[in-house]
Design a protein around this motif. Structure first.
Motif, PDB file in Angstrom:
ATOM      1  N   THR A 150     -10.096   9.529 -47.613  1.00 55.95           N
ATOM      2  CA  THR A 150     -10.764   8.829 -48.721  1.00 55.95           C
ATOM      3  C   THR A 150     -12.201   8.452 -48.393  1.00 55.95           C
ATOM      4  O   THR A 150     -12.487   7.962 -47.295  1.00 55.95           O
ATOM      5  CB  THR A 150      -9.979   7.551 -49.083  1.00 55.95           C
ATOM      6  N   PHE A 151     -13.077   8.672 -49.364  1.00 56.61           N
ATOM      7  CA  PHE A 151     -14.482   8.265 -49.305  1.00 56.61           C
ATOM      8  C   PHE A 151     -14.673   7.157 -50.333  1.00 56.61           C
ATOM      9  O   PHE A 151     -14.333   7.325 -51.507  1.00 56.61           O
ATOM     10  CB  PHE A 151     -15.374   9.471 -49.631  1.00 56.61           C
ATOM     11  N   LEU A 152     -15.197   6.014 -49.879  1.00 57.53           N
ATOM     12  CA  LEU A 152     -15.322   4.832 -50.744  1.00 57.53           C
ATOM     13  C   LEU A 152     -16.765   4.384 -50.864  1.00 57.53           C
ATOM     14  O   LEU A 152     -17.519   4.399 -49.877  1.00 57.53           O
ATOM     15  CB  LEU A 152     -14.507   3.673 -50.165  1.00 57.53           C
ATOM     16  N   VAL A 153     -17.144   3.970 -52.069  1.00 57.27           N
ATOM     17  CA  VAL A 153     -18.494   3.469 -52.340  1.00 57.27           C
ATOM     18  C   VAL A 153     -18.396   2.171 -53.141  1.00 57.27           C
ATOM     19  O   VAL A 153     -17.639   2.099 -54.110  1.00 57.27           O
ATOM     20  CB  VAL A 153     -19.310   4.502 -53.148  1.00 57.27           C
ATOM     21  N   HIS A 154     -19.170   1.175 -52.718  1.00 54.00           N
ATOM     22  CA  HIS A 154     -19.227  -0.082 -53.473  1.00 54.00           C
ATOM     23  C   HIS A 154     -20.571  -0.744 -53.221  1.00 54.00           C
ATOM     24  O   HIS A 154     -21.223  -0.485 -52.202  1.00 54.00           O
ATOM     25  CB  HIS A 154     -18.103  -1.032 -53.033  1.00 54.00           C
ATOM     26  N   ALA A 155     -20.999  -1.598 -54.131  1.00 55.47           N
ATOM     27  CA  ALA A 155     -22.201  -2.409 -53.928  1.00 55.47           C
ATOM     28  C   ALA A 155     -21.769  -3.846 -53.625  1.00 55.47           C
ATOM     29  O   ALA A 155     -20.860  -4.378 -54.269  1.00 55.47           O
ATOM     30  CB  ALA A 155     -23.094  -2.385 -55.163  1.00 55.47           C
ATOM     31  N   THR A 156     -22.446  -4.442 -52.641  1.00 48.04           N
ATOM     32  CA  THR A 156     -22.108  -5.810 -52.250  1.00 48.04           C
ATOM     33  C   THR A 156     -22.296  -6.796 -53.396  1.00 48.04           C
ATOM     34  O   THR A 156     -21.561  -7.778 -53.516  1.00 48.04           O
ATOM     35  CB  THR A 156     -22.974  -6.228 -51.036  1.00 48.04           C
ATOM     36  N   ASP A 157     -23.276  -6.510 -54.254  1.00 49.32           N
ATOM     37  CA  ASP A 157     -23.564  -7.434 -55.356  1.00 49.32           C
ATOM     38  C   ASP A 157     -22.799  -7.104 -56.640  1.00 49.32           C
ATOM     39  O   ASP A 157     -23.166  -7.567 -57.720  1.00 49.32           O
ATOM     40  CB  ASP A 157     -25.070  -7.490 -55.634  1.00 49.32           C
ATOM     41  N   ASP A 158     -21.725  -6.339 -56.534  1.00 45.31           N
ATOM     42  CA  ASP A 158     -20.884  -6.027 -57.694  1.00 45.31           C
ATOM     43  C   ASP A 158     -20.042  -7.258 -58.022  1.00 45.31           C
ATOM     44  O   ASP A 158     -19.176  -7.661 -57.234  1.00 45.31           O
ATOM     45  CB  ASP A 158     -19.985  -4.833 -57.369  1.00 45.31           C
ATOM     46  N   THR A 159     -20.292  -7.856 -59.166  1.00 48.19           N
ATOM     47  CA  THR A 159     -19.530  -9.038 -59.573  1.00 48.19           C
ATOM     48  C   THR A 159     -18.438  -8.705 -60.583  1.00 48.19           C
ATOM     49  O   THR A 159     -17.560  -9.531 -60.843  1.00 48.19           O
ATOM     50  CB  THR A 159     -20.472 -10.107 -60.194  1.00 48.19           C
ATOM     51  N   ALA A 160     -18.474  -7.497 -61.159  1.00 46.26           N
ATOM     52  CA  ALA A 160     -17.444  -7.087 -62.126  1.00 46.26           C
ATOM     53  C   ALA A 160     -16.172  -6.659 -61.399  1.00 46.26           C
ATOM     54  O   ALA A 160     -15.064  -7.092 -61.737  1.00 46.26           O
ATOM     55  CB  ALA A 160     -17.959  -5.958 -63.004  1.00 46.26           C
ATOM     56  N   VAL A 161     -16.326  -5.796 -60.408  1.00 44.68           N
ATOM     57  CA  VAL A 161     -15.219  -5.388 -59.531  1.00 44.68           C
ATOM     58  C   VAL A 161     -15.685  -5.689 -58.111  1.00 44.68           C
ATOM     59  O   VAL A 161     -16.492  -4.942 -57.544  1.00 44.68           O
ATOM     60  CB  VAL A 161     -14.881  -3.893 -59.699  1.00 44.68           C
ATOM     61  N   ILE A 162     -15.207  -6.751 -57.544  1.00 42.51           N
ATOM     62  CA  ILE A 162     -15.759  -7.206 -56.267  1.00 42.51           C
ATOM     63  C   ILE A 162     -15.450  -6.216 -55.143  1.00 42.51           C
ATOM     64  O   ILE A 162     -14.428  -5.530 -55.173  1.00 42.51           O
ATOM     65  CB  ILE A 162     -15.291  -8.634 -55.918  1.00 42.51           C
ATOM     66  N   PRO A 163     -16.357  -6.103 -54.148  1.00 41.21           N
ATOM     67  CA  PRO A 163     -16.227  -5.074 -53.110  1.00 41.21           C
ATOM     68  C   PRO A 163     -14.990  -5.217 -52.233  1.00 41.21           C
ATOM     69  O   PRO A 163     -14.606  -4.260 -51.564  1.00 41.21           O
ATOM     70  CB  PRO A 163     -17.509  -5.233 -52.286  1.00 41.21           C
ATOM     71  N   GLU A 164     -14.345  -6.384 -52.258  1.00 40.69           N
ATOM     72  CA  GLU A 164     -13.097  -6.541 -51.493  1.00 40.69           C
ATOM     73  C   GLU A 164     -12.039  -5.519 -51.908  1.00 40.69           C
ATOM     74  O   GLU A 164     -11.145  -5.192 -51.115  1.00 40.69           O
ATOM     75  CB  GLU A 164     -12.560  -7.966 -51.667  1.00 40.69           C
ATOM     76  N   ASN A 165     -12.135  -5.004 -53.131  1.00 40.07           N
ATOM     77  CA  ASN A 165     -11.222  -3.930 -53.543  1.00 40.07           C
ATOM     78  C   ASN A 165     -11.334  -2.730 -52.597  1.00 40.07           C
ATOM     79  O   ASN A 165     -10.326  -2.263 -52.056  1.00 40.07           O
ATOM     80  CB  ASN A 165     -11.520  -3.502 -54.981  1.00 40.07           C
ATOM     81  N   SER A 166     -12.554  -2.260 -52.385  1.00 37.26           N
ATOM     82  CA  SER A 166     -12.772  -1.118 -51.488  1.00 37.26           C
ATOM     83  C   SER A 166     -12.527  -1.494 -50.030  1.00 37.26           C
ATOM     84  O   SER A 166     -11.957  -0.707 -49.263  1.00 37.26           O
ATOM     85  CB  SER A 166     -14.201  -0.589 -51.652  1.00 37.26           C
ATOM     86  N   ILE A 167     -12.956  -2.692 -49.645  1.00 37.78           N
ATOM     87  CA  ILE A 167     -12.811  -3.129 -48.244  1.00 37.78           C
ATOM     88  C   ILE A 167     -11.337  -3.173 -47.835  1.00 37.78           C
ATOM     89  O   ILE A 167     -10.950  -2.653 -46.782  1.00 37.78           O
ATOM     90  CB  ILE A 167     -13.484  -4.505 -48.042  1.00 37.78           C
ATOM     91  N   ASN A 168     -10.515  -3.779 -48.667  1.00 37.17           N
ATOM     92  CA  ASN A 168      -9.086  -3.898 -48.337  1.00 37.17           C
ATOM     93  C   ASN A 168      -8.388  -2.545 -48.305  1.00 37.17           C
ATOM     94  O   ASN A 168      -7.493  -2.313 -47.487  1.00 37.17           O
ATOM     95  CB  ASN A 168      -8.391  -4.840 -49.324  1.00 37.17           C
TER      96      ASN A 168
END
Length: 312
Positions: A245-263
């Motif tokens: 899996t390749f994951l991308v997220h922005a730290t300042d995403d407030t709609a879907v918080i990056p903890e989704n990708s981190i976890n």
């Protein structure tokens, strides 16, 4: 009389040319129904698809009840035999069909990868017996369909991945962790397991403190049971068989918080699954192929990951 014949022949030749051109274009971007018979379907005359169109292009669509696959095949004579099924986002209420669908398919074609944009059903009790699994049925069938017909498009059946943005990322991660769940009777005997996953600012969890509430409500209902929440919190469903899996997220995403990708990343790492996570400082939510700030260049990182893992 001769002039009349010449004009007639000219019109016939022009008609043949136009037909050939249309056929050629159609072959590059064919739209097909996903199902002959949609599983667990409930007919609803009041639930009709609503498209937002600009300059003749579908920007977004909602109230989807008839799923389709839009097929984009690279024009190069020697494609790399990889395919990606694309799940646009939209909170399980609509699909950002151009920004997170057709544009992405065209980008994949530019790097020699076949792409299939999945217009999956929006979960609702009006059109399906169990709205929790309606989108998953569509994702599993799309993977099976592409794998079953791989030779037709010169695709390697062991190089079929899935990509999802936002709520489409939840569907893609569900397909990646629930591929053995028997949620319908398939006519295909091939596996529904994606060979790799690309998850872009994805909703992963249905846990109340981390989920995107709109996606949770639309998929699971207003007061889902703890069992249902756990079942669709995909960070809890990772095993050693979950695809790379390749994951991308922005730290300042407030709609879907990056903890989704981190976890999800941590669960993949714990289970020994090949994974890479890019957390960009800025970018917010819904940046598609990249708009500004550091998230603008995620596609370059994705290409390198695909190369490193033998998919490009």
């Amino acid at each position: 009389m001769k002039n009349f014949k010449k004009q007639s022949l000219g019109r016939i030749s022009l008609s043949i040319l136009l037909f050939s051109t249309m056929f050629s274009l159609h072959a590059q971007n064919q739209v097909i129904p996903l199902w002959n018979k949609i599983p667990d379907e409930i007919k609803s005359v009041d639930y009709k698809e609503k498209e937002t169109i600009k300059d003749g292009i579908v920007q977004s669509t909602s109230q989807v009840s008839i799923p389709t696959l839009s097929i984009f095949i690279p024009k190069e004579t020697k494609p790399n035999q990889t395919a990606v099924i694309i799940c646009p986002g939209g909170g399980y209420s609509h699909l950002a069909f151009e920004k997170e669908g057709t544009k992405v398919a065209e980008w994949f074609n530019s790097i020699g990868i076949a792409a299939f944009v999945l217009k999956y059903r929006m979960p609702t009790d009006l059109t399906m017996k169990n709205k929790n699994v309606g989108p998953l049925q569509d994702a599993q069938e799309a993977i099976r369909y592409v794998r079953q017909n791989a030779t037709k498009w010169n695709i390697d059946p062991s190089k079929i991945g899935i990509l999802g943005f936002s709520a489409g990322g939840h569907l893609a991660s569900t397909a990646s962790t629930h591929f053995d769940d028997k949620v319908y009777e398939s006519t295909y005997k091939v596996s529904a397991r994606p060979d790799f996953s690309l998850l872009i600012y994805p909703v992963i969890s249905m846990e109340n403190n981390i989920t995107h509430k709109g996606s949770q409500t639309n998929l699971l209902g207003n007061n889902p049971s703890e069992e249902l929440i756990n079942s669709f919190s995909n960070e809890k469903k990772v095993t050693s068989q979950t695809p790379p899996t390749f994951l991308v997220h922005a730290t300042d995403d407030t709609a879907v918080i990056p903890e989704n990708s981190i976890n999800y990343y941590l669960a993949l790492k714990k289970n020994g699954v090949t994974t890479e996570l890019h957390l960009y400082e800025k970018g917010g939510h819904g940046f598609g192929l990249g708009v500004k700030d550091t998230s603008k260049f995620w596609t370059k990182d994705c290409i390198e990951w695909l190369k490193a893992n033998g998919y490009n």
